[in-house]
Design an enzyme around this catalytic site. Structure first.
Site, PDB file in Angstrom:
ATOM      1  N   THR A 278      -3.358 -11.542 -37.941  1.00  0.00           N
ATOM      2  CA  THR A 278      -3.563 -11.703 -39.250  1.00  0.00           C
ATOM      3  C   THR A 278      -4.357 -10.680 -39.689  1.00  0.00           C
ATOM      4  O   THR A 278      -4.182  -9.839 -40.579  1.00  0.00           O
ATOM      5  CB  THR A 278      -4.093 -13.006 -39.792  1.00  0.00           C
TER       6      THR A 278
ATOM      7  N   HIS B 131       5.827 -10.287 -31.569  1.00  0.00           N
ATOM      8  CA  HIS B 131       4.939 -10.834 -30.217  1.00  0.00           C
ATOM      9  C   HIS B 131       5.672 -10.561 -29.047  1.00  0.00           C
ATOM     10  O   HIS B 131       5.520 -10.764 -27.736  1.00  0.00           O
ATOM     11  CB  HIS B 131       4.706 -12.470 -30.266  1.00  0.00           C
TER      12      HIS B 131
HETATM   13  P1  PAP Z   1      -0.936 -15.488 -35.409  1.00  0.00           P
HETATM   14  O1  PAP Z   1      -0.479 -14.849 -33.964  1.00  0.00           O
HETATM   15  O2  PAP Z   1      -0.625 -16.798 -35.317  1.00  0.00           O
HETATM   16  O3  PAP Z   1      -0.718 -14.525 -36.492  1.00  0.00           O
HETATM   17  P2  PAP Z   1      -3.543 -14.515 -35.146  1.00  0.00           P
HETATM   18  O4  PAP Z   1      -4.043 -13.909 -36.789  1.00  0.00           O
HETATM   19  O5  PAP Z   1      -3.285 -13.530 -34.384  1.00  0.00           O
HETATM   20  O6  PAP Z   1      -2.521 -15.613 -35.254  1.00  0.00           O
HETATM   21  O7  PAP Z   1      -4.844 -15.486 -34.748  1.00  0.00           O
HETATM   22  C1  PAP Z   1      -5.497 -16.371 -35.525  1.00  0.00           C
HETATM   23  C2  PAP Z   1      -6.805 -15.975 -35.165  1.00  0.00           C
HETATM   24  O8  PAP Z   1      -7.612 -15.080 -35.703  1.00  0.00           O
HETATM   25  C3  PAP Z   1      -7.719 -17.468 -35.531  1.00  0.00           C
HETATM   26  O9  PAP Z   1      -8.991 -17.548 -34.706  1.00  0.00           O
HETATM   27  P3  PAP Z   1      -9.868 -18.756 -34.224  1.00  0.00           P
HETATM   28  O10 PAP Z   1      -8.753 -19.940 -34.246  1.00  0.00           O
HETATM   29  O11 PAP Z   1     -10.533 -18.438 -32.991  1.00  0.00           O
HETATM   30  O12 PAP Z   1     -10.570 -18.784 -35.427  1.00  0.00           O
HETATM   31  C4  PAP Z   1      -8.243 -16.708 -36.828  1.00  0.00           C
HETATM   32  O13 PAP Z   1      -9.405 -17.510 -37.286  1.00  0.00           O
HETATM   33  C5  PAP Z   1      -8.577 -15.190 -36.697  1.00  0.00           C
HETATM   34  N1  PAP Z   1      -8.900 -14.632 -37.600  1.00  0.00           N
HETATM   35  C6  PAP Z   1      -7.773 -14.607 -39.036  1.00  0.00           C
HETATM   36  N2  PAP Z   1      -8.158 -13.659 -39.802  1.00  0.00           N
HETATM   37  C7  PAP Z   1      -9.486 -12.878 -38.946  1.00  0.00           C
HETATM   38  C8  PAP Z   1     -10.240 -12.054 -39.986  1.00  0.00           C
HETATM   39  N3  PAP Z   1      -9.966 -11.389 -40.950  1.00  0.00           N
HETATM   40  N4  PAP Z   1     -11.051 -11.550 -39.008  1.00  0.00           N
HETATM   41  C9  PAP Z   1     -11.471 -12.083 -37.817  1.00  0.00           C
HETATM   42  N5  PAP Z   1     -10.491 -13.255 -37.372  1.00  0.00           N
HETATM   43  C10 PAP Z   1      -9.473 -13.620 -37.998  1.00  0.00           C
END
Ligand code: PAP
Length: 321
Positions: A68, A126
């Protein structure tokens, strides 16, 4: 790479080895990858039907590794001549809407999705590097891969799926974590094994550094400015000296930061096409949260397994910031 005709697809899927994801949903083994059964049609169709253009940008990752964030950063870098950060489409659309997933958003819905976006098209997947459609590997399109330490990746994935199941945000129950944990130790996880996914891109980035940029979530957290510069240069959209002086890089990093994106109305509401709420993509955004969910002995066991698989590759991970 196996080729499957659409007419025979249903029959073919029934022949694939199957395991349960830790939340009980089925995973199917195809091309040495554990695909969620719910999206495997999209994955097969993507592999067989997608035709890359030289100007395409493909963002690849293991789930829950920073996709994301990378989508927001890449979109902002390549569209900065069209939108200032204050009027960015990221303010009114989730990153996953601006940069769709090839397997889930596009090819799961249609064998021939509308990909008529203005260039450069930014698309994400992915799928392991080894099993990307040939046109991605053979064309001049660019690939940016983001990975994350396997412990945080696993915990982020557990919580993501758990919250869909139960709609609550408590610490993971020990029985669910035990089952899921045994699976990830065997590489049975969505788009896993983890080590095959990351190593496929790691090796490609060493062999073809102009083609594949390999980023780590922990490095982005540590120095986003440096990594934004690397990203922009790699994509052929380097920041000018003037932009640097004007603070454009800092502005993009603030726009795409976890705190900023998480609080936007558009990311607090609504549902992604996969059925997950938009807010589920923004949880904690920290390095080292695994320590709140895994016991030290679980962490050590999984880490040893991954270390063994990465042995000799030169790829390392930071487990804490
Ligand atoms: P996806 O593969 O389903 O798209 P992805 O975005 O790769 O997911 O990963 C989500 C993680 O990135 C989450 O981590 P957490 O569960 O440890 O909190 C999410 O919080 C984190 N995330 C999303 N946006 C950001 C951002 N802008 N900066 C840092 N971390 C982020």
């Amino acid at each position: 790479m196996e080729t499957v005709k659409e007419d025979n697809l249903q029959e073919f899927l029934l022949t694939l080895p199957s395991e349960k994801n830790w939340d009980g949903t089925p995973l199917l083994l195809f091309n040495e990858t554990w695909y969620p059964a719910s999206s495997i049609r999209g994955a097969v169709s993507f592999q067989q039907n997608f035709r890359a253009q030289d100007s395409d940008i493909i963002l690849a990752s293991m789930p829950k590794s920073g996709t994301t964030w990378l989508k927001a950063l890449t979109f902002s870098v390549v569209s900065r001549d069209r939108y200032s950060p204050k009027e960015s489409p990221l303010i009114t659309a989730p990153p996953h809407e601006l940069v769709p997933f090839l397997e889930v958003d596009l090819y799961l819905k249609s064998q021939n999705p509308n990909l008529d976006f203005p260039p450069p098209r930014i698309l994400s997947c992915h799928t392991h590097y080894t099993y990307l459609p040939e046109s991605i590997r053979d064309s001049n399109c660019k690939i940016v891969y983001v990975c994350r330490n396997p412990l945080d990746q696993a915990v982020s994935d557990f919580v993501f799926v758990r919250d869909r199941v139960s709609g609550i945000a408590n610490p993971l129950s020990s029985s669910l974590i035990d089952e899921g944990f045994e699976n990830i130790c065997r590489g049975v996880q969505s788009y896993g094994p983890f080590w095959n996914n990351v190593l496929s891109y790691w090796k490609a980035s060493l062999e073809r550094p102009d083609k594949v940029l390999f980023l780590k979530y922990e490095d982005l957290k540590e120095d986003i400015i440096l990594n934004l510069k690397r990203l922009a240069e790699f994509l052929g959209f380097p920041f000018t000296e003037e932009e640097e002086k004007e603070g454009v890089i800092e502005e993009i990093s603030r726009l795409c930061s976890f705190d900023n994106l998480k609080d936007l109305e558009v990311n607090r509401n609504g549902v992604h096409s996969s059925g997950f709420s938009n807010s589920a993509f923004f949880r904690k955004g920290e390095v080292g949260d695994w320590g709140n969910h895994f016991t030290p002995s679980m962490a050590e066991r999984f880490w040893k397994i991954v270390e063994g698989k990465l042995d000799g590759s030169g790829l390392t991970f930071k487990l804490s910031q």
